[in-house]
Design a protein around this motif. Structure first.
Motif, PDB file in Angstrom:
ATOM      1  N   GLU A 364       1.032  -1.154   0.026  1.00 55.13           N
ATOM      2  CA  GLU A 364      -0.078   0.109  -0.140  1.00 55.13           C
ATOM      3  C   GLU A 364       0.873   1.311  -0.136  1.00 55.13           C
ATOM      4  OE1 GLU A 364      -3.522   0.308   0.131  1.00 55.13           O
ATOM      5  OE2 GLU A 364      -3.569  -1.990  -0.414  1.00 55.13           O
ATOM      6  N   ASN A 365       0.406   2.380  -0.613  1.00 56.68           N
ATOM      7  CA  ASN A 365       0.950   3.776  -0.482  1.00 56.68           C
ATOM      8  C   ASN A 365       2.459   3.654  -0.796  1.00 56.68           C
ATOM      9  OD1 ASN A 365      -1.257   4.999   0.507  1.00 56.68           O
ATOM     10  ND2 ASN A 365      -1.137   4.094   2.400  1.00 56.68           N
ATOM     11  N   VAL A 366       2.745   2.998  -2.016  1.00 56.50           N
ATOM     12  CA  VAL A 366       4.061   3.119  -2.381  1.00 56.50           C
ATOM     13  C   VAL A 366       4.372   4.249  -3.070  1.00 56.50           C
ATOM     14  CG1 VAL A 366       5.741   1.958  -4.286  1.00 56.50           C
ATOM     15  CG2 VAL A 366       3.905   0.643  -3.055  1.00 56.50           C
ATOM     16  N   LYS A 367       5.637   4.928  -2.301  1.00 56.42           N
ATOM     17  CA  LYS A 367       5.924   6.483  -2.656  1.00 56.42           C
ATOM     18  C   LYS A 367       7.225   6.392  -2.911  1.00 56.42           C
ATOM     19  CE  LYS A 367       1.651   8.252  -1.549  1.00 56.42           C
ATOM     20  NZ  LYS A 367       0.770   8.925  -2.469  1.00 56.42           N
ATOM     21  N   MET A 368       7.812   7.411  -3.943  1.00 58.11           N
ATOM     22  CA  MET A 368       9.182   7.507  -4.367  1.00 58.11           C
ATOM     23  C   MET A 368       9.503   9.032  -3.860  1.00 58.11           C
ATOM     24  SD  MET A 368      11.155   7.594  -7.882  1.00 58.11           S
ATOM     25  CE  MET A 368      10.897   5.871  -8.361  1.00 58.11           C
ATOM     26  N   GLU A 369      10.557   9.072  -3.068  1.00 59.19           N
ATOM     27  CA  GLU A 369      11.214  10.504  -2.729  1.00 59.19           C
ATOM     28  C   GLU A 369      11.403  11.392  -3.995  1.00 59.19           C
ATOM     29  OE1 GLU A 369      13.623  10.474   0.513  1.00 59.19           O
ATOM     30  OE2 GLU A 369      12.282   9.557   1.839  1.00 59.19           O
ATOM     31  N   VAL A 370      11.229  12.702  -3.966  1.00 58.57           N
ATOM     32  CA  VAL A 370      11.459  13.237  -5.147  1.00 58.57           C
ATOM     33  C   VAL A 370      11.824  14.753  -4.604  1.00 58.57           C
ATOM     34  CG1 VAL A 370      10.324  12.121  -6.801  1.00 58.57           C
ATOM     35  CG2 VAL A 370       9.256  14.026  -5.696  1.00 58.57           C
ATOM     36  N   LYS A 371      11.913  14.874  -3.360  1.00 61.89           N
ATOM     37  CA  LYS A 371      12.185  16.536  -2.831  1.00 61.89           C
ATOM     38  C   LYS A 371      13.411  17.008  -3.508  1.00 61.89           C
ATOM     39  CE  LYS A 371       8.953  16.066   0.805  1.00 61.89           C
ATOM     40  NZ  LYS A 371       8.778  16.002   2.502  1.00 61.89           N
ATOM     41  N   GLU A 372      14.427  16.155  -3.299  1.00 62.97           N
ATOM     42  CA  GLU A 372      15.851  16.502  -3.378  1.00 62.97           C
ATOM     43  C   GLU A 372      16.393  15.977  -4.678  1.00 62.97           C
ATOM     44  OE1 GLU A 372      18.210  15.565  -0.089  1.00 62.97           O
ATOM     45  OE2 GLU A 372      16.995  16.867   1.279  1.00 62.97           O
ATOM     46  N   LEU A 373      17.249  16.503  -5.253  1.00 65.34           N
ATOM     47  CA  LEU A 373      18.135  16.098  -6.456  1.00 65.34           C
ATOM     48  C   LEU A 373      19.108  15.155  -6.001  1.00 65.34           C
ATOM     49  CD1 LEU A 373      18.617  19.049  -8.961  1.00 65.34           C
ATOM     50  CD2 LEU A 373      16.768  17.285  -8.909  1.00 65.34           C
ATOM     51  N   THR A 374      19.290  13.931  -6.368  1.00 61.91           N
ATOM     52  CA  THR A 374      20.093  12.964  -5.839  1.00 61.91           C
ATOM     53  C   THR A 374      20.309  11.759  -6.859  1.00 61.91           C
ATOM     54  OG1 THR A 374      20.591  11.250  -4.112  1.00 61.91           O
ATOM     55  CG2 THR A 374      18.397  11.705  -4.637  1.00 61.91           C
ATOM     56  N   ASN A 375      21.364  11.083  -6.749  1.00 62.03           N
ATOM     57  CA  ASN A 375      21.529   9.878  -7.631  1.00 62.03           C
ATOM     58  C   ASN A 375      21.092   8.387  -7.099  1.00 62.03           C
ATOM     59  OD1 ASN A 375      22.951  11.030 -10.070  1.00 62.03           O
ATOM     60  ND2 ASN A 375      24.495  11.599  -8.698  1.00 62.03           N
ATOM     61  N   PHE A 376      20.713   8.701  -5.776  1.00 59.98           N
ATOM     62  CA  PHE A 376      19.932   7.766  -5.195  1.00 59.98           C
ATOM     63  C   PHE A 376      18.540   7.631  -5.407  1.00 59.98           C
ATOM     64  CE2 PHE A 376      23.879   7.275  -2.973  1.00 59.98           C
ATOM     65  CZ  PHE A 376      24.174   5.925  -2.392  1.00 59.98           C
ATOM     66  N   HIS A 380       9.432   4.238  -0.512  1.00 59.82           N
ATOM     67  CA  HIS A 380       8.458   3.752   0.749  1.00 59.82           C
ATOM     68  C   HIS A 380       7.264   3.117   0.342  1.00 59.82           C
ATOM     69  CE1 HIS A 380      11.433   6.633   3.337  1.00 59.82           C
ATOM     70  NE2 HIS A 380      11.269   7.178   2.215  1.00 59.82           N
ATOM     71  N   TRP A 381       6.919   2.237   1.459  1.00 58.35           N
ATOM     72  CA  TRP A 381       5.615   1.456   1.344  1.00 58.35           C
ATOM     73  C   TRP A 381       5.156   1.128   2.764  1.00 58.35           C
ATOM     74  CZ3 TRP A 381      10.318  -0.149  -0.681  1.00 58.35           C
ATOM     75  CH2 TRP A 381      10.760  -1.239   0.158  1.00 58.35           C
ATOM     76  N   GLU A 382       3.609   0.710   2.593  1.00 58.90           N
ATOM     77  CA  GLU A 382       3.323   0.335   3.833  1.00 58.90           C
ATOM     78  C   GLU A 382       2.765  -1.378   3.611  1.00 58.90           C
ATOM     79  OE1 GLU A 382      -0.190   2.773   4.774  1.00 58.90           O
ATOM     80  OE2 GLU A 382       1.137   4.494   4.807  1.00 58.90           O
ATOM     81  N   LYS A 383       2.491  -2.002   4.557  1.00 55.48           N
ATOM     82  CA  LYS A 383       2.412  -3.360   4.420  1.00 55.48           C
ATOM     83  C   LYS A 383       0.839  -3.600   3.703  1.00 55.48           C
ATOM     84  CE  LYS A 383       1.459  -7.286   7.561  1.00 55.48           C
ATOM     85  NZ  LYS A 383       1.326  -7.882   9.120  1.00 55.48           N
TER      86      LYS A 383
END
Length: 446
Positions: A364-376, A380-383
């Motif tokens: 559930e609620n699978v999210k990708m962080e995009v606030k900062e510029l990064t090569n990583f 995040h997600w929920e059960k």
């Protein structure tokens, strides 16, 4: 035992060890039960009804589509004895009126359906397998002449019956629906009827495997033989998604990542895991060029649905009157089918349905962080809402790759990977202790 290794490329030591994906012994056993002799028996019985044209008799006890669908229902009821009361069998039908197209008389339209209810009352997921029962000759309006429909689509219905026979023994948490559609040749009418029911009743239908012609290995004209590939047609971006989410899809580059396309990738990975000497070939369009099938009715209602079909089509044995011309036999007869190839294609269906129905539900609620510029890339997600979870796979592929190339295993609810989101696509799926993976979730942005 065949094993697939989920390699991790060269990554820092703080990631988990390499994960091995093995065949689930229970699913491998089910696949081994698919019988070419059983499939041949189903095809011969379907051919014996003379014609299964949608507008053929529904009252004759031995001939016509009515007799055919009664026989399919009888097979389902027999298999239901294995299911401890969890298999519900019924005919979904309605009378349809002439439409000025391919229906010229009042017609009793009917879908033969078996629902194998899951063991977990809280798990509302439904996975469906279908094929179309109706057959035709050269004239699509001819409801009288011999239309054996051995491959088109006796093979799809035979696959459904055989899969129901085998999986009726199972006790999976999620529900599996087996259906023999009517009215495909007259305009996808039975599929439309069931898709509308699923939409109106808010079914949590997460996948439909539509099997339409899966038993022929020889092409017409070119005479090429191919018994080692099965095509899966999938739409990358359904129109209803494009209309609603165009800007977001464009921003994230997800034109190739609709639900049907993800289902096709899942079928390839899982099917090839359990069925040897068969490649699942992904075809990037909803169906054959300018043509359609029963899955389209479900795609149009917003469900993930794909078409499984043989690699070669033989037009001498499809939509043809039974006849001989210049020494050549025309018509869709059983002798033109390859039952060992057919058997492998049914095995794909059994393995995928079983793996889906055993798996946890999607994270559930699978999210990708995009606030900062990064090569990583951090995700995040929920059960999941349902099912036991042993961990998660984070999938990765290059932007021009057709299938997922890497699977990173973690027991955590987040991961930070040393790969730029500019260069790769990512997704997450849950997995249980027996290695059954959920469907795939593409992250939204956080």
């Amino acid at each position: 035992m065949k094993k697939l290794i989920c390699s991790l490329l060269l990554i820092p030591a703080f990631f988990s060890a390499q994960q091995t994906v093995s065949r689930d012994a229970q699913i491998a056993n089910y696949v081994s039960q698919v019988s070419a002799d059983s499939l041949k028996s189903h095809i011969n019985k379907l051919v014996s009804f003379g014609t299964r044209h949608t507008m053929s008799s529904t009252t004759d006890a031995k001939k016509g589509i009515g007799a055919a669908r009664s026989w399919v229902l009888s097979k389902f009821r027999n298999y239901a004895k294995n299911a401890d009361g969890r298999m519900e069998v019924f005919l979904q039908n309605q009378t349809i009126q002439p439409d000025g197209k391919r229906i010229n008389q009042a017609t009793d339209l009917g879908n033969a359906i078996a629902i194998l209810h899951g063991t977990d009352p809280n798990d509302k997921r439904i996975f469906m397998m279908g094929g179309h029962l109706d057959s035709r000759v050269s004239d699509v309006m001819n409801a009288k002449d011999f239309a054996p429909g051995a491959n088109d689509d006796g093979s799809g219905v035979g696959a459904v019956i055989e899969s129901a026979r085998i999986l009726s023994q199972s006790k999976f948490p999620a529900t599996i629906v087996f259906v023999a559609f009517s009215g495909e040749e007259q305009g996808l009418l039975g599929a439309k009827m069931l898709a509308e029911k699923a939409k109106t009743e808010n079914w949590q239908l997460e996948a439909l495997l539509n099997n339409d012609m899966i038993g022929n290995n020889l092409s017409s004209e070119t005479n090429l033989i191919n018994a080692n590939q099965l095509r899966v047609f999938s739409e990358g971006l359904p129109q209803f998604d494009w209309d609603k989410k165009a800007q977001n899809i464009r921003n994230l580059g997800l034109e190739n990542d609709g639900d049907a396309r993800q289902l096709a990738r899942y079928i390839k990975e899982v099917g090839e895991r359990y069925v040897d000497n068969l490649e699942v070939k992904l075809i990037y369009r909803n169906d054959r060029f300018l043509r359609g099938g029963d899955h389209t009715s479900f795609v149009n209602q917003g469900f993930a649905a794909v078409r499984l079909t043989e690699f070669n089509e033989n037009y001498d044995h499809q939509h043809q009157d039974i006849r001989k011309e210049n020494g050549k036999q025309y018509g869709d007869l059983p002798e033109f089918m390859d039952f060992e190839y057919f058997k492998k294609n049914v095995g794909i269906n059994v393995s995928v349905l079983a793996n889906l129905a055993k798996s946890p539900s999607k994270p559930e609620n699978v999210k990708m962080e995009v606030k900062e510029l990064t090569n990583f890339t951090t995700i995040h997600w929920e059960k999941p809402k349902n099912g036991e979870v042993a961990g998660y796979y984070v999938l990765m592929r290059e932007t021009d790759a057709s299938t997922w190339q890497k699977k990173f295993f973690t027991k955590e609810n987040s991961i930070k990977l040393p790969y730029s989101k500019d260069n790769y696509f990512f997704a997450v799926q849950a997995v249980n202790n027996s290695g059954n993976e959920s469907l795939i979730v593409i992250p939204s942005v956080k």
